[in-house]
Design a protein around this motif. Structure first.
Motif, PDB file in Angstrom:
ATOM      1  N   GLY A  40       6.759   9.945   4.069  1.00 17.47           N
ATOM      2  CA  GLY A  40       5.687  10.915   3.987  1.00 17.47           C
ATOM      3  C   GLY A  40       5.137  11.160   2.601  1.00 17.47           C
ATOM      4  O   GLY A  40       4.253  12.020   2.432  1.00 17.47           O
ATOM      5  N   CYS A  41       5.608  10.436   1.602  1.00 15.96           N
ATOM      6  CA  CYS A  41       5.056  10.590   0.252  1.00 15.96           C
ATOM      7  C   CYS A  41       3.702   9.876   0.169  1.00 15.96           C
ATOM      8  O   CYS A  41       3.552   8.788   0.732  1.00 15.96           O
ATOM      9  N   PRO A  42       2.731  10.446  -0.560  1.00 15.99           N
ATOM     10  CA  PRO A  42       1.414   9.796  -0.663  1.00 15.99           C
ATOM     11  C   PRO A  42       1.434   8.651  -1.679  1.00 15.99           C
ATOM     12  O   PRO A  42       0.511   8.486  -2.472  1.00 15.99           O
ATOM     13  N   MET A  43       2.461   7.867  -1.630  1.00 15.65           N
ATOM     14  CA  MET A  43       2.734   6.836  -2.618  1.00 15.65           C
ATOM     15  C   MET A  43       1.909   5.580  -2.340  1.00 15.65           C
ATOM     16  O   MET A  43       1.930   5.047  -1.235  1.00 15.65           O
ATOM     17  N   ARG A  44       1.228   5.085  -3.389  1.00 15.10           N
ATOM     18  CA  ARG A  44       0.436   3.871  -3.245  1.00 15.10           C
ATOM     19  C   ARG A  44       1.038   2.687  -3.998  1.00 15.10           C
ATOM     20  O   ARG A  44       0.650   1.549  -3.772  1.00 15.10           O
ATOM     21  N   LYS A  45       2.003   2.970  -4.883  1.00 18.80           N
ATOM     22  CA  LYS A  45       2.577   1.877  -5.663  1.00 18.80           C
ATOM     23  C   LYS A  45       4.046   2.154  -5.948  1.00 18.80           C
ATOM     24  O   LYS A  45       4.419   3.276  -6.296  1.00 18.80           O
ATOM     25  N   VAL A  46       4.886   1.137  -5.757  1.00 16.86           N
ATOM     26  CA  VAL A  46       6.290   1.218  -6.129  1.00 16.86           C
ATOM     27  C   VAL A  46       6.645  -0.020  -6.932  1.00 16.86           C
ATOM     28  O   VAL A  46       6.244  -1.138  -6.586  1.00 16.86           O
ATOM     29  N   THR A  47       7.390   0.177  -8.022  1.00 16.68           N
ATOM     30  CA  THR A  47       7.790  -0.920  -8.896  1.00 16.68           C
ATOM     31  C   THR A  47       9.312  -0.949  -9.015  1.00 16.68           C
ATOM     32  O   THR A  47       9.941   0.100  -9.203  1.00 16.68           O
ATOM     33  N   PHE A  48       9.886  -2.151  -8.871  1.00 16.18           N
ATOM     34  CA  PHE A  48      11.319  -2.327  -9.036  1.00 16.18           C
ATOM     35  C   PHE A  48      11.570  -2.962 -10.400  1.00 16.18           C
ATOM     36  O   PHE A  48      11.145  -4.097 -10.656  1.00 16.18           O
ATOM     37  N   SER A  49      12.235  -2.230 -11.288  1.00 19.37           N
ATOM     38  CA  SER A  49      12.501  -2.734 -12.641  1.00 19.37           C
ATOM     39  C   SER A  49      13.419  -3.952 -12.587  1.00 19.37           C
ATOM     40  O   SER A  49      14.378  -3.990 -11.809  1.00 19.37           O
ATOM     41  N   ALA A  50      13.118  -4.917 -13.429  1.00 24.15           N
ATOM     42  CA  ALA A  50      13.926  -6.138 -13.485  1.00 24.15           C
ATOM     43  C   ALA A  50      15.044  -5.978 -14.521  1.00 24.15           C
ATOM     44  O   ALA A  50      14.891  -5.239 -15.506  1.00 24.15           O
ATOM     45  N   PRO A  51      16.164  -6.654 -14.320  1.00 21.20           N
ATOM     46  CA  PRO A  51      16.514  -7.424 -13.126  1.00 21.20           C
ATOM     47  C   PRO A  51      17.084  -6.501 -12.052  1.00 21.20           C
ATOM     48  O   PRO A  51      18.094  -5.838 -12.278  1.00 21.20           O
ATOM     49  N   ILE A  57      17.044  -1.544   1.896  1.00 19.31           N
ATOM     50  CA  ILE A  57      16.062  -0.470   2.049  1.00 19.31           C
ATOM     51  C   ILE A  57      16.305   0.134   3.418  1.00 19.31           C
ATOM     52  O   ILE A  57      16.229  -0.551   4.444  1.00 19.31           O
ATOM     53  N   GLY A  58      16.636   1.413   3.476  1.00 17.83           N
ATOM     54  CA  GLY A  58      17.068   2.046   4.708  1.00 17.83           C
ATOM     55  C   GLY A  58      15.954   2.307   5.702  1.00 17.83           C
ATOM     56  O   GLY A  58      14.761   2.140   5.415  1.00 17.83           O
ATOM     57  N   ASP A  59      16.356   2.752   6.874  1.00 21.77           N
ATOM     58  CA  ASP A  59      15.418   3.059   7.959  1.00 21.77           C
ATOM     59  C   ASP A  59      14.434   4.147   7.509  1.00 21.77           C
ATOM     60  O   ASP A  59      14.825   5.138   6.877  1.00 21.77           O
ATOM     61  N   TYR A  60      13.155   3.948   7.807  1.00 20.25           N
ATOM     62  CA  TYR A  60      12.092   4.926   7.534  1.00 20.25           C
ATOM     63  C   TYR A  60      11.963   5.261   6.039  1.00 20.25           C
ATOM     64  O   TYR A  60      11.371   6.273   5.678  1.00 20.25           O
ATOM     65  N   ALA A  61      12.482   4.407   5.190  1.00 20.54           N
ATOM     66  CA  ALA A  61      12.543   4.746   3.762  1.00 20.54           C
ATOM     67  C   ALA A  61      11.169   5.064   3.178  1.00 20.54           C
ATOM     68  O   ALA A  61      11.011   6.011   2.404  1.00 20.54           O
ATOM     69  N   PHE A  62      10.157   4.259   3.526  1.00 20.50           N
ATOM     70  CA  PHE A  62       8.794   4.476   3.031  1.00 20.50           C
ATOM     71  C   PHE A  62       7.824   4.696   4.188  1.00 20.50           C
ATOM     72  O   PHE A  62       6.627   4.456   4.077  1.00 20.50           O
ATOM     73  N   ASN A  63       8.327   5.170   5.295  1.00 19.98           N
ATOM     74  CA  ASN A  63       7.504   5.399   6.475  1.00 19.98           C
ATOM     75  C   ASN A  63       6.361   6.362   6.160  1.00 19.98           C
ATOM     76  O   ASN A  63       6.566   7.445   5.611  1.00 19.98           O
TER      77      ASN A  63
END
Length: 458
Positions: A40-51, A57-63
Motif C-alpha cells: 500500500g505504499c505509493p512507491m514508484r521506485k525501489v533500489t537494491f544496493s550492490a552487492p 521477497i515475502g507474500d504481498y511485500a509490495f502489493n
C-alpha cells in the motif's frame, strides 16, 4: 524518500505497510523482505544496493505499490505470493538465481509488456495472470514448471494481448496456463512435454495451429475447449489420454486422426466441432465415450479402427454422415447415432452383443435416422435390440435379425412407416413389448420353418 541503514538484515512483516514512501533504497545487507512489508505504499521506485544479499521477497511485500520499474538482484531465489500485485511495472527480468515465483506474484500488472527469464530453474504458479498488456515473453530454457492454482488460476490466464510464446523444456503446461488468452496465435511446445493441463488453452480463439510433440501423453479436460480458430491438429503416437471436452467446440477443425496408442477418451472430447469432416481411428483400441462427436454437423467420414464400445449420443446429430461400419471389435452400442438424418447405410460387426436404448425419451441407436434404408447385422452374439433402436426410421423397408437375439425393446420399430419385412432368425421368439412395433404398420415376419408354431403362439 527512504534509505534503510546498512547492517539491517531483515525487514519484518508489515513494517512499512501503508507508509507514504515514494522511493526506497534497500541496503546490501538485507536478505529477507517480510510479508506485507511495503503493502500500500505509493512507491514508484525501489533500489537494491550492490552487492545485494537479498534472497526472499515475502507474500504481498509490495502489493498495491505503483512501481514502474525494478531490477532484481542476482541473489534472489523466491518471489512471494502477490508480491507485486497491481504494480505499474512495464518490464520484469527474472534473474538466473530465482527458483520460485509464487501464486499471483505479478497479478493485474496491467502495464506489464515484457517478461524475460534468464534461464532460471524456476517454478511459476499463476505468476502473470491478467497482465493484459503483456506481449513479449521470453521464458528461456530452464523453467521447471508452469503451474496453476487449485482454484483454476493459471500462469498467463487472461493475458489478452499475448500473441506468441515459446515454452521452455518443461514436462507440463499447467492448468489454465493460457486460459482466455484470446489473441494467442502461435505456441511452440518443447520436446520434453508430457502433459497439457486442464483448461490450458481454454478459449484461445485465435490459435490456428499447434504442433504437439512426440513426448506428449495426456491432454487434460477442456485443454483446447473453444479454440475455434484451430484448423488442424496432429495427435502424436505417444498420446495415451484425451480427457473430457479436450477439443470441444473447436469449430474450424476439419479432420482428426486418432493414434493407435491412445487408450482413453473422455466424454464430449470433440463435440460441437461443426467443421469436422473426417475422423479416423488408426487401429485404436479404445472405448468411444458418450457425446464424443455430438453435433459434428459436417462429419462425413468415420473409421472406427478397433473401438471396443460406442456410448450414448456419441454421433448424435451428425447430419452429414451417410454410412457407418461398426467394426468387429465393438461389443456394445449405446444410443449413439440419433438424429443422423442423412444416414442411409449401416453395417454392424460380428462382436456386438448389446444395443442400448432409453424408451422414456425415445432415445435409441438409430432414432430419427429418417433416411436409413440398409442395415446389415453380422453379429451372431447380439442378444438385445434396445429400446427405440430404429425409432422413426421412416425409410427402412426391411431388416434381418440374427439367431442370437432374445429381446427386442420398447418402441424399437415405432414410426418405421414403410417397414414391410422383418427376417427373424431366432428359433425361440424374442421377448417383445406391446409397443415394439407401430400400431399403424404391421410388417411381415419371416421366421425359420421349424419355428413357425412357436412364433404363432408367442
Amino acid at each position: 524518500d527512504v534509505t534503510l541503514p546498512e547492517g539491517l538484515t531483515k525487514i519484518d512483516n508489515y513494517t512499512f505497510e501503508n507508509c507514504a514512501i515514494k522511493e526506497l533504497t534497500i541496503p546490501s545487507s538485507v536478505s529477507h523482505i517480510g510479508s506485507y512489508a511495503f503493502e500500500g505504499c505509493p512507491m514508484r521506485k525501489v533500489t537494491f544496493s550492490a552487492p545485494s544479499s537479498l534472497a526472499t521477497i515475502g507474500d504481498y511485500a509490495f502489493n498495491g505499490c505503483p512501481l514502474t520499474s525494478i531490477e532484481f538482484p542476482s541473489t534472489l531465489t523466491t518471489i512471494g505470493e502477490r508480491a507485486f500485485q497491481n504494480a505499474s511495472l512495464t518490464e520484469v527480468v527474472i534473474r538466473q538465481s530465482v527458483t520460485e515465483i509464487k501464486a499471483y506474484a505479478f497479478n493485474e500488472c496491467k502495464s506489464l509488456k515484457k517478461v524475460k527469464v534468464e534461464n532460471a530453474p524456476v517454478i511459476m504458479v499463476a505468476a502473470f495472470l491478467h497482465c493484459t498488456a503483456l506481449t513479449d515473453v521470453d521464458l528461456g530454457n530452464a523453467v521447471v514448471k508452469l503451474s496453476g492454482t487449485s482454484d483454476w488460476w493459471g500462469c498467463f490466464r487472461g493475458c489478452t494481448s499475448l500473441k506468441s510464446i515459446k515454452l521452455p523444456n518443461t514436462t507440463n503446461v499447467g492448468s489454465c496456463c493460457f486460459y482466455e488468452c484470446t489473441a494467442l496465435e502461435n505456441v511452440t511446445l518443447p520436446n520434453t512435454l508430457q502433459t497439457i493441463g486442464h483448461h490450458a488453452f481454454y478459449n484461445c480463439r485465435m490459435l490456428k495451429g499447434i504442433s504437439l510433440p512426440n513426448t506428449l501423453q495426456t491432454v487434460e479436460q477442456y485443454a483446447f475447449y473453444g479454440c475455434n480458430g484451430l484448423q488442424s491438429i496432429s495427435l502424436p503416437a505417444s498420446l495415451k489420454t484425451i480427457e473430457r471436452n479436450g477439443f470441444d467446440l473447436c469449430s474450424s477443425l476439419k479432420e482428426i486422426l486418432i493414434p493407435e496408442g491412445l487408450t482413453s477418451l473422455g466424454e464430449y472430447v470433440f463435440s460441437g466441432n461443426i467443421s469436422l469432416e473426417s475422423v479416423v481411428f488408426d487401429n485404436t483400441v479404445v472405448a468411444i465415450p458418450n457425446n464424443a462427436f455430438y453435433e459434428c454437423k459436417s462429419l462425413k467420414n468415420v473409421e472406427l479402427g478397433k473401438a471396443t464400445s460406442i456410448g450414448n449420443y456419441t454421433f448424435q446429430n451428425c447430419t452429414k454422415l451417410e454410412s457407418i461400419v461398426i467394426p468387429n471389435s465393438v461389443e456394445s452400442l449405446g444410443y449413439a447415432f440419433m438424429g443422423c438424418s442423412s444416414l442411409k447405410s449401416v453395417v454392424i460387426g460380428t462382436g456386438v452383443k448389446t444395443i442400448g436404448g432409453y424408451a422414456y425419451y425415445r432415445q435409441g441407436l438409430f432414432s430419427d435416422c429418417t433416411k436409413l434404408t440398409s442395415v446389415e447385422i453380422k453379429s451372431n452374439v447380439l442378444t438385445s435390440v434396445g429400446d427405440c433402436c430404429f425409432y422413426n426410421c421412416r425409410s427402412l423397408k426391411k431388416i434381418e435379425l440374427p439367431a442370437s437375439v432374445t429381446t427386442i425393446g420398447q418402441y424399437a420399430f415405432e414410426g418405421c412407416s414403410v417397414l414391410s419385412n422383418i427376417y427373424m432368425n431366432p428359433i425361440t421368439p424374442p421377448t417383445i413389448n406391446a409397443n415394439t412395433f407401430s400400431d399403424y404398420n404391421t410388417p411381415t415376419l419371416h421366421v425359420p420353418a421349424d419355428a413357425t408354431t412357436a412364433y404363432t403362439k408367442a
